[in-house]
Design an enzyme around this catalytic site. Structure first.
Site, PDB file in Angstrom:
ATOM      1  N   HIS A  46       0.825  -1.205   0.000  1.00 32.76           N
ATOM      2  CA  HIS A  46       0.000   0.000   0.000  1.00 32.76           C
ATOM      3  C   HIS A  46       0.866   1.264   0.000  1.00 32.76           C
ATOM      4  CE1 HIS A  46      -2.886   2.809   2.237  1.00 32.76           C
ATOM      5  NE2 HIS A  46      -3.557   2.446   1.166  1.00 32.76           N
ATOM      6  N   HIS A  88      -1.550  10.263  -2.500  1.00 35.03           N
ATOM      7  CA  HIS A  88      -2.812   9.845  -1.889  1.00 35.03           C
ATOM      8  C   HIS A  88      -3.755  11.006  -1.623  1.00 35.03           C
ATOM      9  CE1 HIS A  88      -5.603   8.973   1.407  1.00 35.03           C
ATOM     10  NE2 HIS A  88      -5.774   7.866   0.728  1.00 35.03           N
TER      11      HIS A  88
HETATM   12  O1  G3P Z   1      -6.768   1.493  -2.539  1.00 34.29           O
HETATM   13  C1  G3P Z   1      -7.101   0.742  -1.422  1.00 34.29           C
HETATM   14  C2  G3P Z   1      -6.858   1.583  -0.286  1.00 34.29           C
HETATM   15  O2  G3P Z   1      -5.660   2.223  -0.578  1.00 34.29           O
HETATM   16  C3  G3P Z   1      -7.970   2.573  -0.159  1.00 34.29           C
HETATM   17  O3  G3P Z   1      -7.670   3.498   0.760  1.00 34.29           O
HETATM   18  O4  G3P Z   1      -7.466   5.859   1.095  1.00 34.29           O
HETATM   19  O5  G3P Z   1      -5.465   4.410   1.270  1.00 34.29           O
HETATM   20  O6  G3P Z   1      -6.445   4.907  -0.937  1.00 34.29           O
HETATM   21  P1  G3P Z   1      -6.717   4.720   0.518  1.00 34.29           P
HETATM   22 CA    CA Z   2      -5.337   3.561  -2.565  1.00 39.46          CA
END
Ligand code: G3P
Ligand code: CA
Length: 375
Positions: A46, A88
């Site tokens: 992530h 992000h």
């Molecule tokens: O993309 C999956 C997850 O990353 C969603 O949450 O806010 O971290 O993009 P976010």
């Molecule tokens: Ca994401």
């Protein structure tokens, strides 16, 4: 045995030829993932290995790649001059020094900046201040990365080639971004058919049929992604809140009296079972191969949301012939909980820990890999 998986197995037989279909002839989510070239369970880094290095920077993506993550996850945005890049947040304040470099524009969305301007920002020093126990002098001055640069990183280790797991973030802000993404992936050879010699290896997710997965929270973006790249696997991200699954209670965080957002989110539920099912059904109808639901984390924190991976939810999703990739977990207790509940892959900030949990430990430590890469 769900009828949909019987159909999937038959389809795989046709697509892959009898010999390969033998290898995936079991029905169920694992067979579906394997047939699509997606590791099961999948390790999705992530924003890179973002627990150990500043999110969405070269340090985080190279670390995730060299630890052996299956996918490099990113949130895609587009600069004022049309360059695709990873970030992000809606603006640059949390993860860069925009407030000192462009004080009068510090609240502007990233899309208001050219790539040349974005490249002047320091996207690493914030991490050293926020996490002194994980700080490294070499993180200071790290740059925002373009999609091209992340592709270079994904291709850069001859021994391990991860795939790309790309989210069209707040896609309505970037009309046409789905088309731009297709052009870029095409130019870079990431939409070409898989290399059949390489694609069976876990070491080469980035060369197989599941080398790119597209993800979005937005229905309209899912539809555009499907139109632009029908052959590429897609995931509809799920959460309880505005623009997504309707909650059972309209009480806001401010009204709730909860001490933090994680506690508030943990109490959120879909309005009813049918509301959850409608979103899964929609994902399937639009060609998605799975959903990306949120999870409530044992330790709370700012990535803890509503629990959308309860066993009945995963079962329903599987019964529709779809996979479940849950976001975003960093602790073994949560890895175990979601695996017991039946998910097929996990977004994690700690690729090293998730790989260890799956008994796929990296050949070198986080510290060693960072040093190998010059950090
Ligand atoms: O993309 C999956 C997850 O990353 C969603 O949450 O806010 O971290 O993009 P976010
Ligand atoms: Ca994401």
């Amino acid at each position: 045995m769900p009828a949909t998986f019987t159909k999937s197995a038959l389809l795989l037989s046709v697509l892959l030829g009898f010999g390969q279909a033998q290898a995936v002839s079991e029905t169920g989510p694992e067979a579906l993932a394997t047939g699509l070239g997606i590791p099961h369970p999948a390790v999705i880094a992530h924003r890179g290995a973002s627990f150990d290095a500043p999110e969405s920077t070269a340090a985080a993506y190279k670390l995730a790649r060299d630890l052996g993550a299956d996918y490099l996850e990113m949130d895609l945005q587009r600069s004022k001059d049309g360059v695709l890049f990873a970030l992000h947040d809606n603006n640059l304040q949390r993860t860069t020094d925009v407030a000192s470099k462009f004080p009068e524009r510090k609240d502007s969305p990233a899309t208001a900046f050219t790539m040349a301007e974005l490249k002047t920002l320091d996207a690493g020093s914030w991490f050293n201040s926020a996490y002194p126990d994980r700080a490294r002098p070499s993180y200071a001055g790290l740059k925002i990365l373009t999609l091209d640069e992340i592709i270079d990183i994904a291709q850069g280790n001859p021994l391990h080639k991860p795939g790309l797991y790309i989210e069209t973030k707040e896609a309505k802000q970037f009309p046409g971004i789905e088309h731009d993404l297709k052009e870029k992936l095409q130019d870079r050879g990431w939409l070409s058919p898989a290399d059949s010699k390489q694609s069976k290896s876990e070491l080469a997710v980035g060369q197989g049929p599941g080398k790119v997965i597209l993800q979005t929270f937005e229905k309209s973006s899912l539809e555009l992604l499907e139109k632009e790249m029908p052959q590429v696997p897609k995931i509809l991200l799920l959460w309880v809140g505005e623009g997504n699954i309707e909650p059972d209670s309209k009480v806001t965080f401010a009204e709730s009296g909860e001490k933090d957002k994680a506690a508030y989110y943990a109490k959120q539920q879909p309005k009813d079972k049918a509301e959850f099912q409608r979103w899964v059904d929609y994902a399937k109808a639009q060609g998605a191969i799975g959903t990306g639901p949120s999870a409530a984390l044992t330790r709370g924190g700012d990535q803890s949301y509503a629990d959308l991976v309860q066993p009945w939810m995963n079962q329903y999703t599987h019964d529709q012939g779809l996979l479940v990739h849950v976001y975003t977990l960093d602790d073994a207790v949560d890895y175990q909980k979601v695996m017991d509940a039946g998910v097929d892959g996990v977004f994690t900030n700690r690729a090293s820990e998730l790989l260890k949990f799956y008994k796929r430990p990296a050949v070198a430590s986080v510290d060693q890999v960072l040093k190998n890469n010059g950090y």
